[in-house]
Motif scaffolding. Structure first.
Motif, short mmCIF file in Angstrom:
data_model
loop_
_atom_site.label_atom_id
_atom_site.label_comp_id
_atom_site.label_asym_id
_atom_site.label_seq_id
_atom_site.Cartn_x
_atom_site.Cartn_y
_atom_site.Cartn_z
N PHE A 141 0.83 -1.49 -0.28
CA PHE A 141 -0.07 -0.28 -0.30
C PHE A 141 0.60 1.01 -0.14
O PHE A 141 1.97 1.49 0.65
N THR A 142 0.44 2.42 -0.59
CA THR A 142 0.92 3.42 -0.69
C THR A 142 0.77 4.38 1.01
O THR A 142 -0.08 3.48 1.89
N MET A 167 7.25 -6.22 6.65
CA MET A 167 7.22 -5.86 5.88
C MET A 167 8.38 -6.21 4.69
O MET A 167 9.54 -5.74 5.92
N ARG A 168 8.38 -5.79 3.73
CA ARG A 168 9.86 -6.39 2.96
C ARG A 168 11.07 -5.60 3.13
O ARG A 168 10.64 -4.34 3.75
N SER A 169 12.04 -6.03 3.17
CA SER A 169 13.19 -4.63 3.77
C SER A 169 13.62 -4.15 2.20
O SER A 169 13.99 -5.28 1.50
N VAL A 170 14.38 -3.57 2.30
CA VAL A 170 15.40 -3.04 0.77
C VAL A 170 16.37 -3.85 1.06
O VAL A 170 16.92 -3.95 0.15
N ASN A 171 17.17 -5.27 1.72
CA ASN A 171 17.78 -6.03 1.79
C ASN A 171 17.12 -7.12 1.19
O ASN A 171 17.86 -8.65 0.86
N LYS A 183 10.19 6.08 -5.12
CA LYS A 183 10.76 5.66 -4.30
C LYS A 183 10.98 4.45 -3.27
O LYS A 183 9.65 4.20 -2.56
N ASN A 184 12.06 2.94 -3.65
CA ASN A 184 12.00 2.14 -3.08
C ASN A 184 10.69 1.46 -3.21
O ASN A 184 10.18 0.30 -3.09
N THR A 185 10.10 1.62 -4.12
CA THR A 185 8.82 1.11 -5.37
C THR A 185 9.27 0.15 -6.38
O THR A 185 9.50 1.42 -7.48
N ARG A 194 6.43 -2.04 -1.30
CA ARG A 194 7.80 -1.10 -1.37
C ARG A 194 8.88 -1.64 -0.34
O ARG A 194 7.99 -3.25 0.36
N PHE A 195 9.29 -1.32 -0.40
CA PHE A 195 10.73 -1.84 0.16
C PHE A 195 10.94 -0.76 1.58
O PHE A 195 11.45 0.53 1.19
#
Ligand SMILES: C[S@@+](CC[C@H](N)C(=O)[O-])C[C@H]1O[C@@H](n2cnc3c(N)ncnc32)[C@H](O)[C@@H]1O
Length: 259
Positions: A141-142, A167-171, A183-185, A194-195
């Motif tokens: 979600f936004t 939630m999903r991580s940037v890793n 951004k990160n999406t 989204r991360f």
């Protein structure tokens, strides 16, 4: 009388028939396909005896805190619902896909399964829960939608009650795959995800009235039809802040103006 050209008519018809809201993210059809009875999707066929590791952490914390009522968001195939039910919690689960909700209702008759959208589902006004749990759901979600979900559901969480979210991580292995849409999406495999970084995660729970109790980046391995994958989630336990009571606020203001 003014006549419209063919082009003007087409534009007007398009405006009149255009959906008022953007299609919901994530796309419900994707979930319907995943959870329907003949689906071979690994997330559906994974045994219920293998709940997400985070649910074990959450359950241990909930037991220490004598939690009875748990609200689960986006329960899906019911891996964690099963763990909550087996551990004797009084479970309410909200799931948007009809096929997913039907299966959950059949498998967990003691739980209250609501086939609805967490952004707008209405729980009974008196219903209060001791904990809210959402694994691998809110990253679809936004920010505005996440705020809406909090606004809709956290009034049902008792003061001092805890939120357990992953939630999903940037890793995460999926980070950067597909089309970047923000951004990160990224849009990948029919879904926009989204991360999160620890910083964005803390910001998101804090602005919605929670204080982070613990946070970790966990990588889990799973077997899928197209090979082995790793997923990395930021897991957060956060506590609902106690709101100052109106009467004490009034007392505070009265004292303030006396000075
Ligand atoms: C990745 S799955 C996670 C399922 C489950 N929590 C687990 O970890 O096994 C995301 C789930 O959220 C559900 N979902 C997505 N959007 C939703 C919404 N707006 N309201 C309720 N459920 C939703 C999907 O149907 C799907 O079952």
């Amino acid at each position: 009388m003014a006549y419209l050209t063919r082009k003007q008519i087409i534009i007007r018809v398009n405006i009149m028939t255009a959906p008022k809201k953007k299609p919901s993210s994530p796309n419900t059809n994707v979930w319907e396909r995943k959870w329907k009875p003949d689906s071979r999707h690994p997330a559906r066929t994974i045994p219920r005896e293998l709940p997400n590791e985070f649910s074990r952490v959450a359950i241990a914390d909930m037991k220490r805190r004598q939690v009875r009522k748990v609200l689960e968001l986006g329960a899906g195939a019911g891996r964690d619902t099963a763990a909550f039910v087996e551990n004797g919690f009084d479970v309410t689960a909200v799931e948007i896909s009809k096929s997913g909700a039907t299966r959950l209702k059949n498998d967990f008759p003691a739980a209250l399964i609501i086939n609805g959208d967490i952004r707008e589902v209405k729980l009974s006004p008196q219903s209060t829960v001791d904990a809210i749990y959402a694994f691998s759901v809110l990253h679809y979600f936004t920010d505005a939608e996440i705020n809406k979900i909090y606004k809709n559901l956290t009034p049902h969480l008792k003061e001092g009650g805890r939120l357990y979210i992953a939630m999903r991580s940037v890793n995460d292995e999926m980070y950067g795959k597909g089309k970047k849409v923000g951004k990160n999406t990224y849009e990948f495999n029919d879904a926009v995800r989204r991360f999160f970084t620890p910083k964005t995660m803390v910001a998101q729970v804090s602005k919605n009235g929670f204080e982070v109790v613990s946070m970790s980046d966990r990588t889990v391995q799973y077997h899928a039809h197209d090979g082995d994958h790793k997923s990395t989630f930021i897991e957060v336990i956060a506590q609902k802040k106690v709101q100052p009571k109106k009467s004490s606020l009034r007392k505070f203001l009265t004292n303030l103006f006396k000075i």
